[in-house]
Write a protein that holds these residues in place. Structure first.
Motif, PDB file in Angstrom:
ATOM      1  N   VAL A  21       0.837  -1.209   0.000  1.00 59.67           N
ATOM      2  CA  VAL A  21       0.000   0.000   0.000  1.00 59.67           C
ATOM      3  C   VAL A  21       0.871   1.257   0.000  1.00 59.67           C
TER       4      VAL A  21
ATOM      5  N   GLU B 151      11.026   3.117   5.684  1.00 65.35           N
ATOM      6  CA  GLU B 151      10.618   1.734   5.938  1.00 65.35           C
ATOM      7  C   GLU B 151      11.448   1.157   7.083  1.00 65.35           C
ATOM      8  N   LEU B 152      10.748   0.555   8.006  1.00 68.53           N
ATOM      9  CA  LEU B 152      11.362  -0.054   9.192  1.00 68.53           C
ATOM     10  C   LEU B 152      12.400  -1.118   8.858  1.00 68.53           C
ATOM     11  N   ARG B 153      12.058  -1.967   7.885  1.00 68.63           N
ATOM     12  CA  ARG B 153      12.947  -3.086   7.579  1.00 68.63           C
ATOM     13  C   ARG B 153      13.927  -2.691   6.473  1.00 68.63           C
TER      14      ARG B 153
ATOM     15  N   LEU C  28      -1.471 -14.221  -1.958  1.00 77.51           N
ATOM     16  CA  LEU C  28      -2.698 -13.462  -1.764  1.00 77.51           C
ATOM     17  C   LEU C  28      -3.607 -13.627  -2.970  1.00 77.51           C
ATOM     18  N   ALA C  29      -4.888 -13.331  -2.744  1.00 79.15           N
ATOM     19  CA  ALA C  29      -5.823 -13.261  -3.862  1.00 79.15           C
ATOM     20  C   ALA C  29      -5.904 -11.792  -4.277  1.00 79.15           C
TER      21      ALA C  29
ATOM     22  N   ARG D 225       2.875 -11.916  -2.382  1.00 80.12           N
ATOM     23  CA  ARG D 225       2.885 -10.541  -1.869  1.00 80.12           C
ATOM     24  C   ARG D 225       4.260  -9.898  -2.036  1.00 80.12           C
TER      25      ARG D 225
ATOM     26  N   LEU E 218       9.711   4.931  12.223  1.00 76.76           N
ATOM     27  CA  LEU E 218       9.053   6.146  12.722  1.00 76.76           C
ATOM     28  C   LEU E 218       8.868   5.994  14.227  1.00 76.76           C
TER      29      LEU E 218
ATOM     30  N   ASP F 162      -3.667  -1.503   5.993  1.00 83.54           N
ATOM     31  CA  ASP F 162      -3.848  -2.142   7.304  1.00 83.54           C
ATOM     32  C   ASP F 162      -3.737  -1.142   8.444  1.00 83.54           C
TER      33      ASP F 162
ATOM     34  N   GLY G 114      -7.951  -7.649   2.199  1.00 82.22           N
ATOM     35  CA  GLY G 114      -7.123  -6.727   2.992  1.00 82.22           C
ATOM     36  C   GLY G 114      -6.245  -5.846   2.117  1.00 82.22           C
ATOM     37  N   MET G 115      -5.434  -6.477   1.285  1.00 83.40           N
ATOM     38  CA  MET G 115      -4.535  -5.694   0.442  1.00 83.40           C
ATOM     39  C   MET G 115      -5.309  -4.980  -0.669  1.00 83.40           C
ATOM     40  N   ASN G 116      -6.306  -5.671  -1.227  1.00 83.87           N
ATOM     41  CA  ASN G 116      -7.099  -5.041  -2.294  1.00 83.87           C
ATOM     42  C   ASN G 116      -7.749  -3.754  -1.797  1.00 83.87           C
TER      43      ASN G 116
END
Ligand code: FAD
Length: 484
Positions: A17, A36-38, A57-58, A118, A143, A321, A333-335
């Protein structure tokens, strides 16, 4: 598209997202910074989200449409090239000692959802961003604080060697922040101190554990690749989604208490699978591999988060999310998160300041856009959160129920044979259209009421007809009897 101004948009979180939001902002000419944290996901040593090896994922229309609207030539084709069409569910079970498979297509018009990795999608979006001169990445930046009045944010630099008790911190300023930092969002946490946010979070009783079904020895899929496979188990289920390498990524959804029982007596795991998910062990996963994967892969919780509003002033909005984490049972969720990006930018574009407008005018316009976005989107987000929770019942149990199948059959028949009525199943409206979630729910409820009324009238008619015939027959036979 001409730029608004060189406003600085910072995006927190480089998941699917956040990456798409950054693309939308960059396409409009903003100076975009992504924190980004990672580490960079494209670096093979980066620990994946949720510590799972992969997650399939779908992907459906809402996500696809949002990438289409990103106006990045070639992006959507490249994403879709790495997907596998899933035309329906394949329900697995056993009757009278015999295994059976039953296919239930998703859509009478032949539309389908797509299996996608994903991480693969995420990398594709990051590659696209990498090509844009007005985008800068800051990986390993967490953050830790934000002041949404002064538009200042603070980050821990995690890649730097730690000399003192804490990693070094940096301070940045911004015009607009997009929080796409997932279910445990730090942006949302800080936003709560500024906006009068209503917040609700719930962990459901179910946990999930991932398994892999390897390709067969000749390298082909062990099950039909064009289905989402389900072993429904009333209170739990096992599912399998195809991957590009001919394997399947499977997920066991089971109440936490049941996981605890299996953990206490691991020797029962294989029998549990043989009994409740017929055809999985040893046909698709060997006994030893099942035990190994169960013990090595984490057993993770599922969270449902609702909050409102999604913004504060003209300085920040949360998406994906971070705004509405939901259980995965509608595959949305992602859609829904990708759709947030499209909807947000529809509002930002609609309230775009005209060239030469007063200094500060863009803040006022953005504030109106964010306020409209929040109002519009929260109701839809809350609806899909609820539908996702309810759909667990459908996947693990209703799919085998005659009433469920009858309603699906009737709605599909009406949709084909009486198109003027505009009927469709709730599933197809959610997965194959861009109608608002709240509108889909309203239409599905209306269809449900009409069906119940028609069924009731039909049964009353049938009962009256049968009674009338019984009465006639009784009278006639009386007459006949008397005549005789
Ligand atoms: P995330 O993917 O969580 O990304 C957030 C990013 O923010 C991460 O990279 C994280 O490292 C970063 N971050 C976090 N905190 C900070 C911080 N303080 N500072 C900087 N960065 C930070 N969805 C579907 O559409 N279809 C499906 O079929 C589907 N199936 C699913 C199956 C399972 C088992 C699960 C668990 C989820 C499923 N989902 C599905 C949901 C989907 O995975 C999520 O909705 C999606 O990943 C959300 O994307 P996001 O970018 O909003 O958040």
């Amino acid at each position: 598209m001409a730029p608004y101004t060189q406003q600085k948009t910072v995006v927190i979180g480089a998941g699917p997202v956040g990456a798409l939001a950054a693309l939308y902002a960059a396409r409009r000419g903003d100076a975009v910074e992504i924190y980004e944290l990672r580490d960079d996901l494209r670096n093979p040593s980066t620990i994946p989200l949720n510590f799972t090896k992969s997650i399939n994922l779908a992907l459906s229309e809402r996500g696809i449409n949002s990438m289409r609207q990103a106006q990045c030539p070639g992006l959507l084709d490249a994403v879709l090239a790495e997907t596998i069409p899933m035309h329906g569910r394949m329900i697995h079970g056993e009757e009278h000692g015999k295994l059976y498979e039953q296919s239930q297509t998703y859509d009478v018009r032949g539309r389908f959802i797509r299996a996608i990795d994903r991480a693969g999608l995420n990398k594709r979006l990051l590659d696209e961003l990498e090509r844009m001169p007005n985008v800068t990445f800051y990986f390993n930046h967490k953050l830790t604080g934000a002041d949404f009045n002064r538009r200042i944010a603070w980050f821990e630099q995690r890649s730097k060697p730690v000399a003192g008790p804490r990693p070094p911190e940096i301070e940045i300023n911004f015009d607009f922040m997009i929080g796409a930092d997932g279910a445990h969002s730090a942006v949302r946490f800080h936003l709560m101190k500024y906006a009068r946010m209503t917040y609700q979070q719930e962990y459901i009783e179910t946990l999930w554990c991932e398994f892999r079904i390897d390709p067969s020895l000749d390298g082909t899929f062990r099950l039909s690749p064009n289905h989402l496979h389900i072993w429904p188990g009333q209170e739990f289920m096992f599912i399998a989604i195809p991957s590009m390498d001919s394997s399947f990524t499977s997920t066991l959804f089971l109440p936490a208490s049941h996981f605890a029982e299996l953990d206490r007596s691991p020797s029962t795991l294989v029998d549990f699978f043989k009994d409740r998910f017929p055809g999985v062990v040893p046909d698709l996963i060997s006994e030893a591999d099942l035990v190994k994967q169960y013990s090595e892969n984490p057993h993770l919780p599922l969270i449902n988060i609702k909050c409102a509003p999604f913004h504060y002033s003209s300085s920040v909005a949360i998406l994906g999310d971070a705004a509405h984490a939901m259980v995965p049972f509608y595959g949305q969720g992602m859609n829904a998160g990708l759709e947030d990006v499209r909807v947000l930018y529809d509002f930002l574009d609609a309230y775009r300041p005209s060239p030469g407008s007063m200094p500060g005018g863009s803040d006022g316009m953005r504030e109106r856009a964010l306020s409209e976005f929040s109002k519009f989107r929260t109701s839809d987000a809350h609806v899909i959160n609820d539908l996702a929770l309810r759909n667990y019942q459908e996947m693990r149990s209703d799919v085998t129920s005659p009433i469920y199948k009858l309603r699906k059959w009737i709605e599909e028949k009406i949709s084909i044979h009486v198109p003027l009525l505009g009927w469709a199943t709730q599933y197809s409206r959610i997965s194959f259209t861009n109608e608002r979630y709240s509108e889909v729910e309203r239409k599905a409820q209306r269809q449900g009421r009409i069906l119940i009324r028609s069924m009731t009238m039909l049964s009353v008619g049938l009962v009256s007809g049968v009674s009338w015939w019984a009465w006639r027959w009784g009278n006639n036979s009386g007459t006949v009897g008397r005549l005789a």
